[in-house]
Design an enzyme around this catalytic site. Structure first.
Site, short mmCIF file in Angstrom:
data_model
loop_
_atom_site.label_atom_id
_atom_site.label_comp_id
_atom_site.label_asym_id
_atom_site.label_seq_id
_atom_site.Cartn_x
_atom_site.Cartn_y
_atom_site.Cartn_z
N ASP A 1 0.84 -1.37 0.16
CA ASP A 1 0.00 0.12 0.10
C ASP A 1 0.96 1.16 -0.02
O ASP A 1 0.52 2.20 0.51
CB ASP A 1 -0.77 -0.06 1.37
CG ASP A 1 -1.90 1.04 1.10
OD1 ASP A 1 -2.07 1.46 -0.21
OD2 ASP A 1 -2.98 1.19 2.02
N ARG B 1 -0.11 9.11 0.70
CA ARG B 1 -0.85 9.29 1.75
C ARG B 1 -0.31 8.46 3.05
O ARG B 1 -0.46 8.76 4.09
CB ARG B 1 -2.31 8.71 1.71
CG ARG B 1 -2.73 7.41 1.25
CD ARG B 1 -4.01 6.88 1.13
NE ARG B 1 -3.63 5.47 0.66
CZ ARG B 1 -3.64 5.32 -0.78
NH1 ARG B 1 -3.71 6.13 -1.57
NH2 ARG B 1 -3.37 3.95 -1.32
N ASN B 2 0.43 7.52 2.58
CA ASN B 2 1.26 6.50 3.84
C ASN B 2 2.71 6.94 3.97
O ASN B 2 3.31 6.11 4.83
CB ASN B 2 1.24 5.32 3.23
CG ASN B 2 -0.46 4.55 3.43
OD1 ASN B 2 -0.96 5.40 4.31
ND2 ASN B 2 -0.71 3.71 2.54
N ASP C 1 3.19 4.30 7.08
CA ASP C 1 1.88 3.57 7.38
C ASP C 1 2.03 2.33 6.82
O ASP C 1 2.49 2.05 5.76
CB ASP C 1 1.05 4.43 6.94
CG ASP C 1 -0.37 4.14 7.45
OD1 ASP C 1 -0.32 2.83 8.45
OD2 ASP C 1 -1.40 4.82 7.64
P1 ADP Z 1 -3.46 4.97 10.78
O1 ADP Z 1 -2.34 4.40 10.19
O2 ADP Z 1 -4.33 4.60 11.79
O3 ADP Z 1 -4.51 4.99 9.42
P2 ADP Z 1 -2.50 7.37 9.90
O4 ADP Z 1 -1.19 7.14 9.81
O5 ADP Z 1 -3.38 7.40 8.52
O6 ADP Z 1 -3.22 6.57 10.82
O7 ADP Z 1 -2.80 8.86 10.60
C1 ADP Z 1 -3.65 9.79 10.13
C2 ADP Z 1 -3.34 11.21 9.96
O8 ADP Z 1 -2.47 11.47 11.21
C3 ADP Z 1 -2.33 11.30 9.08
O9 ADP Z 1 -2.83 11.61 7.75
C4 ADP Z 1 -1.23 12.37 9.43
O10 ADP Z 1 -1.91 13.85 9.22
C5 ADP Z 1 -1.38 12.37 11.10
N1 ADP Z 1 -0.35 11.53 11.62
C6 ADP Z 1 -0.06 10.23 11.69
N2 ADP Z 1 1.07 9.97 11.92
C7 ADP Z 1 1.78 10.88 12.34
C8 ADP Z 1 3.25 11.34 12.80
N3 ADP Z 1 4.02 10.41 13.16
N4 ADP Z 1 3.32 12.65 12.63
C9 ADP Z 1 2.54 13.47 12.56
N5 ADP Z 1 1.32 13.47 12.13
C10 ADP Z 1 1.00 11.96 11.90
#
Ligand code: ADP
Length: 548
Positions: A402, A406-407, A420
């Protein structure tokens, strides 16, 4: 493989023990050498074995309907299909097609042209050769395609309910008008209020019929999929845990952080499992009293949700690299369960690209209107860092499945990390395609073999990396934004590729094309991509100061 060589003076035998079907096709080289010279001879192994069905998947709607399968066996097995236990006689409208053969593995489809309800039900695939047979079943439902017809079905229900509602209100009104007379004020008011209510109730209908996953821009597209009433379930990448099994070492030590050491500051976003917060974490790093961290919460975890949480924590503990977001540990003293990560100041890369592109002025609050557009050298710098993270993942035999902007996350000084691992998200739900109700696939980032046979490999990650390059050079556009999910599937499986972005140098587009070779073994190797990007990035100086 064990080798046993019985050396005779003029004749030698090589005995191979413990061979398996995966050794079929391997080339054995015999190299002989003495003081006078050297010579070589080759032999390809032909290992005969019984057939196995590696995969039989739910039907997919491509150009026609396809029940994808992968089978192996040597000699090539004979395939037979049964529908509800009756043998299927293949003809022009229903037939087996083999699309790709790699060694003794064959990938193909049972193709069905315009199937109707009589084609629903159980399909059995039987594969046979002289060494044995294998069989597998799958349930097929052609009348409820997951994407469009589901929405259309709901639209139809809404229309019927809407018409019935209007008719009922109309009847009541008629009775009232008849009872109180045409000139009565009440009667007129009543009718006008019915019309305006009707207008209101028409607007959700409008949304429903819009829900064909054809976003005019991907920002708008989110509404189009969620459509007010059905929130698409957030699920994990279906093969995520199976695939990552090799990363789970029995002696993994996941760090546990005390709840009182975490002080939440503000919300950063919504993740797959719960909210993500910016927090201060005390006593985490030896020479710093506190540091900023991002904490991911898991709300109302079920038993299996908790198990997934712990497995992901173990996996993340084992993945450590300068271009993989640092995982500090978990806090599981009470609900919600928490994962603690390094804080990446500029958030996810997709949002970052959009806010540093030509459309930044158009974005929500206009607060980024003074931001400067990214330069080509900065784009290369970003791409090169993601490639470095992917080289590391490939070296760990971890298939991401994936990879998308976005990740990825952006920190200070344009530091980019993969952040991610295989979890889909609510906010980017239009980037995923739902098949069969649960599985969500990021089809716009997937090569034909992953779409058709759900085959995910380091080479399919390379394809996705090509799409990530395209995202970077379009300032975060959604790949194939002008097409619906079904159109995208058709396009990719027919061999079309994304066009060269306007601001993309030829060398970089050539690299993308190298990632999008239809045959996975023809694609560029991840290490090659990384060093190509590195040398392209070096050729242009990077000015980081614009980011402040
Ligand atoms: P999940 O893996 O649970 O789906 P995400 O990684 O998509 O969560 O996180 C959602 C949002 O939170 C991201 O789009 C980002 O904007 C923010 N985010 C996530 N991790 C971080 C990080 N380490 N530092 C800053 N912002 C983060």
């Amino acid at each position: 493989m064990y080798l046993q060589i019985n050396a005779l003076e003029l004749e030698s035998n090589l005995t191979l023990l413990g061979l398996s079907p995966s050794d079929n096709g391997r080339v054995i080289t015999c190299n002989v050498e003495n003081v006078v010279g050297q010579t070589e001879a080759y032999l390809q192994l032909n290992i005969l074995f019984r057939p196995t069905i590696l995969e039989l998947l739910e039907p997919l709607r491509l150009h026609h309907w396809c029940i994808p399968f992968s089978v192996t066996g040597n000699p090539k097995p004979e395939l037979r299909w049964y529908h509800k236990d009756q043998e299927l006689h293949e003809q022009e409208y229903i037939k087996t097609e083999i699309h790709e053969s790699t060694g003794s593995v064959h990938h193909g489809c049972l193709k069905l042209v315009n199937p109707t309800h009589i084609h629903n039900g159980q399909y059995t695939l039987v594969v046979r050769n002289e060494y044995g047979e294998d069989r597998k079943e799958i349930d097929a439902h052609f009348l409820l395609p997951p994407d469009t017809d589901y929405d259309t079905g709901l639209t139809a229900v809404y229309i019927v309910v809407g018409i019935a509602g209007v008719a009922l209100i109309g009847c009541v009104l008629m009775v009232i008008i008849l009872k109180y007379g045409r000139n009565s004020k009440f009667g007129m008011k009543g009718s006008s209020s019915v019309i305006s209510n009707d207008d209101d109730s028409a607007s959700p209908l409008h949304h429903v019929s819009n829900g064909n996953n054809t976003p005019s821009s991907s920002e708008m597209g989110h509404d189009a999929v969620i459509i007010g009433m059905t929130k698409i379930p957030v699920i994990e990448n279906p093969q995520y845990f199976r695939q990552s099994g090799s990363m789970l070492k029995s002696d993994t030590f996941v760090q546990h952080i005390k709840r009182h050491n975490i002080v939440l500051k503000r919300e950063l976003g919504e993740g797959a499992f719960g909210k993500v917060f910016l927090a201060e974490c005390y006593n985490l790093i030896p020479d710093q009293d506190k540091i900023l961290v991002a904490v991911k919460t898991l709300k109302e975890a079920s038993e299996s949700g908790r198990a997934d949480f712990h497995r992901e924590a173990e996996l993340l503990t084992n993945l450590q690299h300068e271009h993989i977001v640092t995982f500090y540990g978990v806090c599981v003293e009470s609900d919600p369960l928490i994962m603690v990560f390094e804080y990446m100041k500029h958030g996810d890369l997709n949002k970052f690209l959009r806010s540093h592109g030509p459309d930044a002025v158009l974005m929500a609050d206009g607060q980024h209107s003074l931001m400067v557009e990214l330069t080509q050298s900065q784009m290369l710098h970003i791409a090169q860092q993601i490639a470095a993270g992917m080289v590391y993942l490939a070296s760990q035999h971890f298939v991401h499945r994936d990879l998308a902007t976005r990740n990825c996350l952006v920190g200070e000084n344009l530091l980019v990390k993969i952040g991610d691992f295989g979890m889909s998200r609510d906010v980017y739900s239009t980037d995923y395609y739902r098949v069969g109700g649960h599985t969500m696939l990021p089809i716009r980032w997937m090569p034909p073999e992953s779409i058709m046979y759900r085959r995910f490999t380091t080479e399919s990650d390379v394809w996705s990396l090509g799409v990530v390059l395209w995202e970077i050079f379009t300032y975060g556009k959604q790949p194939w934004y002008q097409l619906s999910n079904n159109e995208v599937i058709e396009c990719i499986t027919q061999g079309r590729v994304l066009q060269r972005p306007r601001s993309c140098p030829k060398e970089v587009y050539d690299l993308m094309l190298g990632c999008w070779q239809r045959e996975s073994y023809m694609r560029l190797n991840i290490k090659e991509i990384h060093s190509l990007l590195q040398s392209l990035a070096k050729a242009l100086p990077v000015y980081l100061d614009i980011l402040g």
